[in-house]
Write a protein that holds these residues in place. Structure first.
Motif, mmCIF file in Angstrom:
data_model
loop_
_atom_site.group_PDB
_atom_site.id
_atom_site.type_symbol
_atom_site.label_atom_id
_atom_site.label_comp_id
_atom_site.label_asym_id
_atom_site.label_seq_id
_atom_site.Cartn_x
_atom_site.Cartn_y
_atom_site.Cartn_z
ATOM 1 N N PRO A 74 47.587 36.558 40.985
ATOM 2 C CA PRO A 74 46.979 37.896 41.126
ATOM 3 C C PRO A 74 45.506 37.916 40.714
ATOM 4 O O PRO A 74 45.065 37.108 39.883
ATOM 5 N N PHE A 75 44.761 38.829 41.312
ATOM 6 C CA PHE A 75 43.343 39.013 41.027
ATOM 7 C C PHE A 75 43.116 40.375 40.370
ATOM 8 O O PHE A 75 43.752 41.361 40.739
ATOM 9 N N GLU A 76 42.194 40.435 39.443
ATOM 10 C CA GLU A 76 41.560 41.684 39.022
ATOM 11 C C GLU A 76 40.134 41.599 39.552
ATOM 12 O O GLU A 76 39.317 40.816 39.051
ATOM 13 N N THR A 77 39.846 42.344 40.595
ATOM 14 C CA THR A 77 38.557 42.215 41.274
ATOM 15 C C THR A 77 37.545 43.219 40.732
ATOM 16 O O THR A 77 37.904 44.265 40.179
ATOM 17 N N TRP A 78 36.297 42.878 40.920
ATOM 18 C CA TRP A 78 35.202 43.767 40.527
ATOM 19 C C TRP A 78 34.056 43.613 41.517
ATOM 20 O O TRP A 78 33.831 42.550 42.067
ATOM 21 N N ALA A 79 33.358 44.711 41.744
ATOM 22 C CA ALA A 79 32.246 44.727 42.689
ATOM 23 C C ALA A 79 30.924 44.707 41.938
ATOM 24 O O ALA A 79 30.852 45.044 40.752
#
Length: 367
Positions: A74-79
């Motif tokens: 799983p990913f915890e994404t950020w922009a």
């Protein structure tokens, strides 16, 4: 993906053994080994965290779709317009390591700013590097890894032979390196590095291959490696361009070969790395060339060309079955020549198994 899930399970078992609550990896060879992921590396924080509760990535949204092709973690994404802080806090909450007095093992090759971002988000964790967790596991190559390393070593054998066979008076070191690189590419490999050293250049252990031209009566040193299926090779062989080698060149070559054999003879599970170094070094010292053996006897080889275990005079590392490393003693006579003979070995229950099949005989050009 089964391979990587198995490796994560092995890592968690090792974390229990070492009292480690969290392992944190940057986009380095550690991450590739554990997950198969090799994200684009820049200043945007990307970190893989593993705890007993969770394993997942802090991942820039910019790269998420690309990395998703090689991992199901799983990913915890950020922009870019958000920053990584909130995503990192979510990931740490999933890992259940947000409390005080946690022990974190940090990837020693990750960017310092990534490591500090993580440490600042935790509550005064205990910290150490990952050598006794992930490094410990990577040091014990599995049969598939050893098979790949051996395939790469055999391709390297042929490329090195092609380099020596191509030697002609007047050609440059660069010319010989190109022959070797062409052989790699023709056989589906990527050149990793190549040192070609003519004459006195061989006395520089890490000579930069250049425009020195080959002439009659010159020593030749070739240290080269390629990469296939993610794993590299590394080997050094020496020769003499001319029909009558310098007598001291032959004498030094015989001493270096004896040092290689002495080191090979002591390799076994349970021995200290420094004992392998001492076996080679004692031979060279006894022959009167101790001051001219200026580096360690070897280094580990895996995904990285240089990785633990390091075969040094001071290393207390205990060799284990599945370790893979070089044995490469050398003697370097300034202004004259250098001789290094290098093979990659794996530790088996019975001792050392050489991955190469190319003899260490000194190549001699005769017209």
């Amino acid at each position: 993906m089964t391979l990587y899930h198995d490796r994560i399970a092995r890592l968690r078992a090792r974390m229990t053994e070492t009292g480690t609550d969290l392992v944190a990896l940057g986009p380095t060879s550690h991450m590739r080994w554990l997950s198969g992921a090799d994200p684009h590396g820049d200043e945007r924080p990307v970190v893989l965290l593993v705890s007993q509760a969770h394993a997942g990535f802090l991942m820039p949204a910019l790269n998420a779709n690309s990395v998703r092709q090689v991992t199901d973690l799983p990913f915890e994404t950020w922009a870019d317009d958000q920053g990584p802080g909130a995503a990192l806090n979510r990931l740490l909450a999933n890992c259940e390591v947000t409390g005080a007095d946690q022990t974190v093992a940090l990837d020693e090759a990750m960017r310092a700013d990534f490591a500090l971002l993580l440490l600042d988000a935790l509550d005064a964790p205990k910290r150490r590097f990952s050598d006794d967790t992930l490094g410990h596991l990577r040091g014990m190559k599995d049969p598939a890894e050893i098979s790949t390393l051996q395939d790469c070593a055999h391709l390297n054998d042929a490329a090195c032979q092609a380099g020596f066979a191509a030697l002609r008076e007047g050609m440059t070191e660069h010319d010989v390196a190109q022959v070797i690189h062409d052989h790699y590419k023709a056989n589906g490999a990527t050149p990793e590095f190549t040192i070609v050293a003519f004459g006195a250049n061989g006395a520089f252990p890490h000579h930069h291959t250049g425009d020195t031209r080959l002439a009659e009566g010159m020593a030749v040193l070739i240290d080269t490696g390629c990469r296939i299926n993610g794993y590299p090779s590394d080997m050094t062989r020496c020769g003499w361009f001319g029909s009558t080698p310098d007598p001291e060149f032959l004498r030094v070559a015989a001493v270096v070969e004896e040092a290689v054999q002495a080191a090979l003879a002591v390799v076994r599970p349970g021995i200290l790395a420094k004992e392998v170094d001492a076996a080679a070094r004692d031979v060279i010292t006894a022959a009167g060339y101790g001051d001219y053996f200026v580096h360690r006897t070897g280094h580990g080889l895996g995904i990285d060309v240089h990785e633990p275990p390091y075969i040094t005079a001071t290393s207390e590392a205990v060799l284990r079955e599945g370790n893979v490393f070089s044995i490469e003693p050398g003697i370097y006579l300034p202004g004259r020549f250098g001789i290094r003979l290098e093979d990659i070995v794996t530790v088996t229950p019975d001792g050392a198994e050489i991955l190469s099949s190319l003899p260490r005989d000194i190549w001699v050009h005769s017209r």
